[in-house]
Design a protein around this motif. Structure first.
Motif, PDB file in Angstrom:
ATOM      1  N   GLU A  29       0.839  -1.187   0.000  1.00 26.20           N
ATOM      2  CA  GLU A  29       0.000   0.000   0.000  1.00 26.20           C
ATOM      3  C   GLU A  29       0.880   1.246   0.000  1.00 26.20           C
ATOM      4  O   GLU A  29       1.854   1.333   0.750  1.00 26.20           O
ATOM      5  CB  GLU A  29      -0.878  -0.023   1.252  1.00 26.20           C
ATOM      6  N   THR A  30       0.550   2.177  -0.859  1.00 28.51           N
ATOM      7  CA  THR A  30       1.202   3.487  -0.877  1.00 28.51           C
ATOM      8  C   THR A  30       0.288   4.482  -0.192  1.00 28.51           C
ATOM      9  O   THR A  30      -0.920   4.503  -0.443  1.00 28.51           O
ATOM     10  CB  THR A  30       1.475   3.936  -2.321  1.00 28.51           C
ATOM     11  N   VAL A  31       0.848   5.298   0.688  1.00 30.03           N
ATOM     12  CA  VAL A  31       0.067   6.340   1.352  1.00 30.03           C
ATOM     13  C   VAL A  31       0.360   7.670   0.674  1.00 30.03           C
ATOM     14  O   VAL A  31       1.514   8.099   0.599  1.00 30.03           O
ATOM     15  CB  VAL A  31       0.395   6.432   2.856  1.00 30.03           C
ATOM     16  N   ALA A  32      -0.686   8.304   0.156  1.00 24.37           N
ATOM     17  CA  ALA A  32      -0.558   9.636  -0.443  1.00 24.37           C
ATOM     18  C   ALA A  32      -1.085  10.664   0.534  1.00 24.37           C
ATOM     19  O   ALA A  32      -2.122  10.452   1.181  1.00 24.37           O
ATOM     20  CB  ALA A  32      -1.325   9.709  -1.755  1.00 24.37           C
ATOM     21  N   TYR A  33      -0.390  11.776   0.643  1.00 27.40           N
ATOM     22  CA  TYR A  33      -0.810  12.895   1.483  1.00 27.40           C
ATOM     23  C   TYR A  33      -1.185  14.064   0.572  1.00 27.40           C
ATOM     24  O   TYR A  33      -0.431  14.418  -0.333  1.00 27.40           O
ATOM     25  CB  TYR A  33       0.307  13.323   2.434  1.00 27.40           C
ATOM     26  N   ALA A  92       9.548  15.649 -11.336  1.00 24.91           N
ATOM     27  CA  ALA A  92      10.455  14.665 -11.920  1.00 24.91           C
ATOM     28  C   ALA A  92      10.806  13.622 -10.879  1.00 24.91           C
ATOM     29  O   ALA A  92      10.916  13.915  -9.683  1.00 24.91           O
ATOM     30  CB  ALA A  92      11.718  15.339 -12.443  1.00 24.91           C
ATOM     31  N   GLY A  93      10.977  12.386 -11.340  1.00 24.98           N
ATOM     32  CA  GLY A  93      11.363  11.304 -10.450  1.00 24.98           C
ATOM     33  C   GLY A  93      11.328   9.972 -11.162  1.00 24.98           C
ATOM     34  O   GLY A  93      10.550   9.783 -12.101  1.00 24.98           O
ATOM     35  N   ASP A  94      12.165   9.048 -10.728  1.00 27.07           N
ATOM     36  CA  ASP A  94      12.206   7.700 -11.301  1.00 27.07           C
ATOM     37  C   ASP A  94      12.357   7.720 -12.818  1.00 27.07           C
ATOM     38  O   ASP A  94      11.765   6.893 -13.535  1.00 27.07           O
ATOM     39  CB  ASP A  94      10.937   6.920 -10.926  1.00 27.07           C
ATOM     40  N   GLY A  95      13.148   8.672 -13.325  1.00 26.79           N
ATOM     41  CA  GLY A  95      13.382   8.751 -14.755  1.00 26.79           C
ATOM     42  C   GLY A  95      12.226   9.329 -15.548  1.00 26.79           C
ATOM     43  O   GLY A  95      12.252   9.304 -16.781  1.00 26.79           O
ATOM     44  N   LYS A  96      11.226   9.868 -14.869  1.00 29.52           N
ATOM     45  CA  LYS A  96      10.065  10.452 -15.527  1.00 29.52           C
ATOM     46  C   LYS A  96       9.977  11.938 -15.213  1.00 29.52           C
ATOM     47  O   LYS A  96      10.482  12.403 -14.196  1.00 29.52           O
ATOM     48  CB  LYS A  96       8.771   9.772 -15.071  1.00 29.52           C
ATOM     49  N   VAL A 130       2.224  16.362  -9.005  1.00 31.59           N
ATOM     50  CA  VAL A 130       2.527  15.010  -9.468  1.00 31.59           C
ATOM     51  C   VAL A 130       3.604  14.440  -8.544  1.00 31.59           C
ATOM     52  O   VAL A 130       4.527  15.151  -8.133  1.00 31.59           O
ATOM     53  CB  VAL A 130       3.032  15.008 -10.927  1.00 31.59           C
ATOM     54  N   ALA A 131       3.477  13.167  -8.197  1.00 30.45           N
ATOM     55  CA  ALA A 131       4.464  12.508  -7.345  1.00 30.45           C
ATOM     56  C   ALA A 131       4.758  11.118  -7.898  1.00 30.45           C
ATOM     57  O   ALA A 131       3.991  10.571  -8.694  1.00 30.45           O
ATOM     58  CB  ALA A 131       3.955  12.417  -5.909  1.00 30.45           C
ATOM     59  N   TYR A 132       5.872  10.523  -7.438  1.00 33.78           N
ATOM     60  CA  TYR A 132       6.331   9.257  -7.980  1.00 33.78           C
ATOM     61  C   TYR A 132       6.611   8.272  -6.864  1.00 33.78           C
ATOM     62  O   TYR A 132       7.094   8.631  -5.789  1.00 33.78           O
ATOM     63  CB  TYR A 132       7.608   9.463  -8.799  1.00 33.78           C
ATOM     64  N   GLY A 133       6.272   7.018  -7.147  1.00 33.95           N
ATOM     65  CA  GLY A 133       6.538   5.928  -6.224  1.00 33.95           C
ATOM     66  C   GLY A 133       6.443   4.640  -7.005  1.00 33.95           C
ATOM     67  O   GLY A 133       7.066   4.489  -8.053  1.00 33.95           O
ATOM     68  N   GLU A 134       5.635   3.691  -6.528  1.00 35.07           N
ATOM     69  CA  GLU A 134       5.381   2.476  -7.292  1.00 35.07           C
ATOM     70  C   GLU A 134       4.749   2.809  -8.638  1.00 35.07           C
ATOM     71  O   GLU A 134       4.979   2.149  -9.645  1.00 35.07           O
ATOM     72  CB  GLU A 134       4.459   1.552  -6.499  1.00 35.07           C
ATOM     73  N   CYS A 135       3.939   3.873  -8.647  1.00 29.48           N
ATOM     74  CA  CYS A 135       3.258   4.361  -9.850  1.00 29.48           C
ATOM     75  C   CYS A 135       3.509   5.859  -9.968  1.00 29.48           C
ATOM     76  O   CYS A 135       4.260   6.438  -9.182  1.00 29.48           O
ATOM     77  CB  CYS A 135       1.757   4.082  -9.766  1.00 29.48           C
ATOM     78  N   VAL A 136       2.863   6.475 -10.960  1.00 30.56           N
ATOM     79  CA  VAL A 136       2.835   7.935 -11.057  1.00 30.56           C
ATOM     80  C   VAL A 136       1.511   8.398 -10.453  1.00 30.56           C
ATOM     81  O   VAL A 136       0.445   7.852 -10.788  1.00 30.56           O
ATOM     82  CB  VAL A 136       2.950   8.413 -12.518  1.00 30.56           C
ATOM     83  N   TYR A 137       1.572   9.398  -9.571  1.00 33.91           N
ATOM     84  CA  TYR A 137       0.388   9.886  -8.877  1.00 33.91           C
ATOM     85  C   TYR A 137       0.189  11.361  -9.194  1.00 33.91           C
ATOM     86  O   TYR A 137       1.156  12.115  -9.309  1.00 33.91           O
ATOM     87  CB  TYR A 137       0.539   9.698  -7.367  1.00 33.91           C
ATOM     88  N   ALA A 153      -1.376  20.396  -3.069  1.00 33.64           N
ATOM     89  CA  ALA A 153      -0.120  19.646  -3.164  1.00 33.64           C
ATOM     90  C   ALA A 153      -0.354  18.173  -2.853  1.00 33.64           C
ATOM     91  O   ALA A 153      -1.332  17.812  -2.183  1.00 33.64           O
ATOM     92  CB  ALA A 153       0.937  20.219  -2.235  1.00 33.64           C
ATOM     93  N   LEU A 154       0.576  17.342  -3.315  1.00 35.36           N
ATOM     94  CA  LEU A 154       0.511  15.900  -3.155  1.00 35.36           C
ATOM     95  C   LEU A 154       1.909  15.368  -2.873  1.00 35.36           C
ATOM     96  O   LEU A 154       2.883  15.809  -3.469  1.00 35.36           O
ATOM     97  CB  LEU A 154      -0.038  15.262  -4.446  1.00 35.36           C
ATOM     98  N   ALA A 155       2.005  14.407  -1.967  1.00 38.36           N
ATOM     99  CA  ALA A 155       3.266  13.713  -1.706  1.00 38.36           C
ATOM    100  C   ALA A 155       2.935  12.273  -1.352  1.00 38.36           C
ATOM    101  O   ALA A 155       1.852  11.997  -0.806  1.00 38.36           O
ATOM    102  CB  ALA A 155       4.044  14.385  -0.589  1.00 38.36           C
ATOM    103  N   VAL A 156       3.844  11.352  -1.630  1.00 42.03           N
ATOM    104  CA  VAL A 156       3.594   9.942  -1.315  1.00 42.03           C
ATOM    105  C   VAL A 156       4.698   9.389  -0.449  1.00 42.03           C
ATOM    106  O   VAL A 156       5.839   9.842  -0.469  1.00 42.03           O
ATOM    107  CB  VAL A 156       3.440   9.099  -2.594  1.00 42.03           C
ATOM    108  N   ALA A 157       4.317   8.368   0.343  1.00 40.71           N
ATOM    109  CA  ALA A 157       5.280   7.689   1.204  1.00 40.71           C
ATOM    110  C   ALA A 157       5.271   6.217   0.862  1.00 40.71           C
ATOM    111  O   ALA A 157       4.230   5.647   0.547  1.00 40.71           O
ATOM    112  CB  ALA A 157       4.896   7.882   2.664  1.00 40.71           C
TER     113      ALA A 157
END
Length: 268
Positions: free
Chosen positions: A16-20, A186-190, A221-228, A264-268
């Motif tokens: 599970e990814t937690v988005a704030y 930008a993140g994870d090459g995207k 926009v934020a990056y983790g397992e996916c693009v959010y 704003a958006l951020a993921v953990a």
């Protein structure tokens, strides 16, 4: 500093990814597994203006203070803030309504400098009405441009969203796309960027518009397992690779969480 709740299993196979989200009603948490947007709710009531994550913690700029959380959210005694981030070492950096930018270290705030109307902070970069600035030691160094709305770093190369275009720092600032841009990430090459009307992704042929399954202006926009991504009106969007989706098709999914004034958006 409080720590975030560790990622938990969502079903049998997916983390599970937690988005704030920073919203006008407070800090919202959204739990996402693959492309599935699950449980959501308010974690802290306030007028949140910005949110960031670092080293398992959520940082929030509110109209009263800078908070760190989430269990519970605690004051860092900064005062009213418009933006917050963390540098490469995980040190908190915040800005107030007067343009003052300060670093939090060992329980104390140290002013780094002041600019004209901070619009965004990203790691060691500042986007302001009078341009882009870099945090340089214990001060701020002007990097140029005007009317910067957002900043990001793609593999160490600064990107800037401004009122007249999207720029990349090379041998000076190079404009990659004309238009009034409000977001760059930008993140994870995207890399992604947004105007009030559309979201763009950077591909092999430059910046191309993204066909989203929901209307509204993308605010972050934020990056983790996916693009959010998130819209101002409270829609959370997820772009997942095919192997992370239940139907194996991949692409963008969306869900409204019913909380407007998202900034704003951020993921953990």
């Amino acid at each position: 500093m409080s720590t975030l709740e560790e990622k938990r299993k969502y079903g049998e196979h997916r983390e599970e990814t937690v988005a704030y989200l920073a919203t006008g009603q407070g800090v919202a948490t959204v739990r996402i597994s693959g492309d599935q947007v699950g449980r959501f709710g308010l974690a802290h009531r306030c007028r949140a203006r910005d949110v960031a994550t670092t080293d398992g913690a959520a940082l929030v700029a509110t109209d009263e203070d800078v908070l760190v959380g989430p269990d519970p959210f605690e004051s860092l005694a900064f005062g009213p803030a418009v933006a917050v981030t963390a540098d490469a070492a995980g040190t908190v950096v915040a800005a107030d309504e007067t343009g003052r930018v300060s670093r939090y270290d060992d329980g104390e705030w140290t002013e780094l400098g002041a600019v004209e109307e901070v619009r965004a902070l990203s790691a060691g970069l500042v986007a302001a009405a009078d341009g882009v600035f870099r945090i340089d030691g214990d001060g701020l160094a002007s990097v140029g441009l005007d009317d910067a709305r957002d900043v990001a770093s793609a593999d160490g190369v600064p990107l800037a969203a401004t009122g007249d275009g999207l720029y990349r720092l090379g041998n000076g600032w190079l404009r990659e796309s004309e238009g009034s841009y409000t977001v760059v990430a930008a993140g994870d090459g995207k890399s992604h960027a947004a105007t009030a009307e559309a979201l763009y992704a950077r591909g092999a042929d430059g910046w191309e518009a993204v066909d989203l399954p929901a209307e509204g202006s993308v605010v972050d926009v934020a990056y983790g397992e996916c693009v959010y991504a998130a819209t101002e009106s409270g829609t959370v969007l997820v772009e997942a690779d095919p192997e992370l989706t239940a139907d194996g098709t991949g692409g963008w999914r969306s869900r409204s969480i019913g909380l407007p004034e998202v900034s704003a958006l951020a993921v953990a």
